[in-house]
Design a protein around this motif. Structure first.
Motif, PDB file in Angstrom:
ATOM      1  N   GLU A   1       0.885  -1.211   0.055  1.00  0.00           N
ATOM      2  CA  GLU A   1       0.110  -0.009   0.054  1.00  0.00           C
ATOM      3  C   GLU A   1       0.895   1.251   0.039  1.00  0.00           C
ATOM      4  N   ARG A   2       1.854   1.195   0.705  1.00  0.00           N
ATOM      5  CA  ARG A   2       3.027   2.337   0.930  1.00  0.00           C
ATOM      6  C   ARG A   2       3.813   2.354  -0.693  1.00  0.00           C
ATOM      7  N   ASP A   3       3.515   1.456  -1.574  1.00  0.00           N
ATOM      8  CA  ASP A   3       4.078   1.485  -2.754  1.00  0.00           C
ATOM      9  C   ASP A   3       5.644   1.032  -2.563  1.00  0.00           C
ATOM     10  N   TYR A   4       6.128   0.431  -1.739  1.00  0.00           N
ATOM     11  CA  TYR A   4       7.462  -0.207  -1.725  1.00  0.00           C
ATOM     12  C   TYR A   4       7.552  -1.441  -2.360  1.00  0.00           C
ATOM     13  N   TRP A   5       6.545  -2.047  -2.877  1.00  0.00           N
ATOM     14  CA  TRP A   5       6.734  -3.075  -4.011  1.00  0.00           C
ATOM     15  C   TRP A   5       5.205  -3.261  -4.373  1.00  0.00           C
ATOM     16  N   GLN A   6       5.307  -3.759  -5.786  1.00  0.00           N
ATOM     17  CA  GLN A   6       4.049  -3.774  -6.364  1.00  0.00           C
ATOM     18  C   GLN A   6       3.911  -5.241  -7.048  1.00  0.00           C
ATOM     19  N   PRO A   7       3.150  -6.208  -6.299  1.00  0.00           N
ATOM     20  CA  PRO A   7       3.137  -7.595  -6.717  1.00  0.00           C
ATOM     21  C   PRO A   7       2.103  -7.466  -7.824  1.00  0.00           C
ATOM     22  N   ASP A   8       2.147  -8.660  -8.765  1.00  0.00           N
ATOM     23  CA  ASP A   8       1.106  -8.864  -9.726  1.00  0.00           C
ATOM     24  C   ASP A   8      -0.260  -8.979  -9.126  1.00  0.00           C
ATOM     25  N   ASP A   9      -1.168  -8.821  -9.829  1.00  0.00           N
ATOM     26  CA  ASP A   9      -2.668  -8.997  -9.051  1.00  0.00           C
ATOM     27  C   ASP A   9      -3.047 -10.405  -8.638  1.00  0.00           C
ATOM     28  N   GLU A  10      -2.529 -11.324  -9.215  1.00  0.00           N
ATOM     29  CA  GLU A  10      -2.665 -12.555  -8.702  1.00  0.00           C
ATOM     30  C   GLU A  10      -2.130 -12.894  -7.209  1.00  0.00           C
ATOM     31  N   MET A  11      -0.703 -12.143  -7.183  1.00  0.00           N
ATOM     32  CA  MET A  11      -0.027 -12.447  -5.874  1.00  0.00           C
ATOM     33  C   MET A  11      -0.719 -11.491  -4.907  1.00  0.00           C
ATOM     34  N   LEU A  12      -1.026 -10.247  -5.342  1.00  0.00           N
ATOM     35  CA  LEU A  12      -1.803  -9.428  -4.058  1.00  0.00           C
ATOM     36  C   LEU A  12      -3.121  -9.986  -3.813  1.00  0.00           C
ATOM     37  N   GLU A  13      -3.874 -10.628  -4.619  1.00  0.00           N
ATOM     38  CA  GLU A  13      -5.152 -11.056  -4.259  1.00  0.00           C
ATOM     39  C   GLU A  13      -4.875 -12.306  -3.210  1.00  0.00           C
ATOM     40  N   ALA A  14      -3.882 -13.427  -3.683  1.00  0.00           N
ATOM     41  CA  ALA A  14      -3.539 -14.294  -2.957  1.00  0.00           C
ATOM     42  C   ALA A  14      -3.218 -13.836  -1.263  1.00  0.00           C
ATOM     43  N   LEU A  15      -2.242 -12.845  -1.387  1.00  0.00           N
ATOM     44  CA  LEU A  15      -1.730 -12.326  -0.019  1.00  0.00           C
ATOM     45  C   LEU A  15      -2.994 -11.650   0.609  1.00  0.00           C
ATOM     46  N   ARG A  16      -3.596 -11.057   0.139  1.00  0.00           N
ATOM     47  CA  ARG A  16      -4.970 -10.380   0.840  1.00  0.00           C
ATOM     48  C   ARG A  16      -5.793 -11.558   1.359  1.00  0.00           C
ATOM     49  N   GLU A  17      -6.121 -12.636   0.659  1.00  0.00           N
ATOM     50  CA  GLU A  17      -6.806 -13.834   1.264  1.00  0.00           C
ATOM     51  C   GLU A  17      -6.148 -14.393   2.167  1.00  0.00           C
ATOM     52  N   ALA A  18      -4.936 -14.487   2.226  1.00  0.00           N
ATOM     53  CA  ALA A  18      -4.031 -15.392   3.328  1.00  0.00           C
ATOM     54  C   ALA A  18      -4.108 -14.289   4.521  1.00  0.00           C
ATOM     55  N   GLY A  19      -3.805 -13.022   4.204  1.00  0.00           N
ATOM     56  CA  GLY A  19      -4.009 -12.241   5.539  1.00  0.00           C
ATOM     57  C   GLY A  19      -5.323 -12.110   5.966  1.00  0.00           C
ATOM     58  N   GLU A  20      -6.560 -12.162   5.381  1.00  0.00           N
ATOM     59  CA  GLU A  20      -7.790 -12.544   5.748  1.00  0.00           C
ATOM     60  C   GLU A  20      -7.989 -13.705   6.671  1.00  0.00           C
ATOM     61  N   GLN A  21      -7.410 -14.977   6.244  1.00  0.00           N
ATOM     62  CA  GLN A  21      -7.359 -16.020   6.873  1.00  0.00           C
ATOM     63  C   GLN A  21      -6.735 -16.034   8.112  1.00  0.00           C
ATOM     64  N   LEU A  22      -5.463 -15.486   8.089  1.00  0.00           N
ATOM     65  CA  LEU A  22      -4.705 -15.435   9.351  1.00  0.00           C
ATOM     66  C   LEU A  22      -5.452 -14.354  10.534  1.00  0.00           C
ATOM     67  N   GLU A  23      -6.180 -13.331   9.905  1.00  0.00           N
ATOM     68  CA  GLU A  23      -6.867 -12.514  10.893  1.00  0.00           C
ATOM     69  C   GLU A  23      -8.074 -13.326  11.228  1.00  0.00           C
ATOM     70  N   ASP A  24      -8.712 -14.102  10.516  1.00  0.00           N
ATOM     71  CA  ASP A  24      -9.849 -14.922  11.120  1.00  0.00           C
ATOM     72  C   ASP A  24      -9.564 -15.790  12.175  1.00  0.00           C
ATOM     73  N   ARG A  25      -8.428 -16.478  11.849  1.00  0.00           N
ATOM     74  CA  ARG A  25      -7.946 -17.492  12.663  1.00  0.00           C
ATOM     75  C   ARG A  25      -7.444 -16.773  14.150  1.00  0.00           C
ATOM     76  N   LEU A  26      -7.139 -15.735  14.089  1.00  0.00           N
ATOM     77  CA  LEU A  26      -6.573 -14.950  15.358  1.00  0.00           C
ATOM     78  C   LEU A  26      -7.970 -14.651  16.014  1.00  0.00           C
ATOM     79  N   GLU A  27      -8.946 -14.343  15.321  1.00  0.00           N
ATOM     80  CA  GLU A  27     -10.014 -13.838  16.060  1.00  0.00           C
ATOM     81  C   GLU A  27     -10.955 -15.174  16.238  1.00  0.00           C
ATOM     82  N   GLY A  28     -10.633 -16.279  16.055  1.00  0.00           N
ATOM     83  CA  GLY A  28     -11.651 -17.319  16.291  1.00  0.00           C
ATOM     84  C   GLY A  28     -12.544 -17.647  15.365  1.00  0.00           C
ATOM     85  N   VAL A  29     -12.519 -17.204  14.137  1.00  0.00           N
ATOM     86  CA  VAL A  29     -13.454 -17.480  13.110  1.00  0.00           C
ATOM     87  C   VAL A  29     -13.145 -18.682  12.177  1.00  0.00           C
TER      88      VAL A  29
END
Length: 195
Positions: free
Chosen positions: A161-189
């Motif tokens: 988001e700070r533009d330190y690196w720009q992954p391709d769309d596929e990698m960015l979407e996978a990173l977002r999904e993985a991040g959401e999964q980790l957050e869900d796991r952290l919150e017990g979802v």
């Protein structure tokens, strides 16, 4: 006397850090980017420069002196430490604290980007591939330390988001999904249902 300090800083042409221990690299602890990166940014602002102030690192750890640019040193630290399976497997053998150390390296790398802009984008791409997009590794990190594992993903997203690196769309979407999964796991979802 802020004016005098700004005047002194405006004449600085480069900044320099000497490393004398193999135990601590420039991405190991925050005081390197905090002080050296911070002073480099202060010099850039005081001198009203567009380009970052060159940062050099003198490596005295092998018995012979080697001077590298900060970009070269961060790349070396990344390859030799956090992206090196021998290093991160040893960290993971320490459980929760090991994941915390991996997260610290990711955070400190981002600190260098914030203060100097001198981190190559490939570093973030490899950190993402190694610790977040690899499902087995992501699960190991989350089992050992759910908070630090979620922070790893969040830091990598923040760096994008700070533009330190720009992954391709596929990698960015996978990173977002993985991040959401980790957050869900952290919150017990689990699978959309609160645990």
């Amino acid at each position: 006397k802020p004016e005098l300090f700004a005047e002194v800083l405006s004449d600085v042409e480069m900044s320099y850090q000497n490393l004398d221990s193999v135990e601590v690299g420039v991405t190991t602890v925050d005081h390197y980017f905090d002080t050296l990166g911070g002073i480099s940014l202060a010099v850039q602002r005081a001198a009203k420069r567009d380009a970052p102030v060159p940062v050099y690192v003198g490596d005295q750890t092998t018995g012979k002196s080697v001077v590298r640019t900060l970009n070269e040193q961060v790349a070396l630290d990344s390859r030799a430490r956090v992206l090196n399976p021998k290093w991160y497997e040893e960290m993971l053998s320490h459980g929760s604290e090991g994941v915390k150390q991996i997260e610290a390296h990711v955070t400190n790398t981002m600190g260098w980007s914030a203060t100097t802009g001198q981190v190559s984008p490939w570093v973030y791409k490899q950190l993402t591939a190694t610790f977040v997009l690899d499902e087995e590794m992501r699960n190991r990190l989350a089992e050992l330390n759910p908070v630090a594992s979620a922070r790893v993903a969040n830091r990598l997203l923040e760096a994008q988001e700070r533009d330190y690196w720009q992954p391709d769309d596929e990698m960015l979407e996978a990173l977002r999904e993985a991040g959401e999964q980790l957050e869900d796991r952290l919150e017990g979802v689990v699978e959309g249902v609160a645990a």
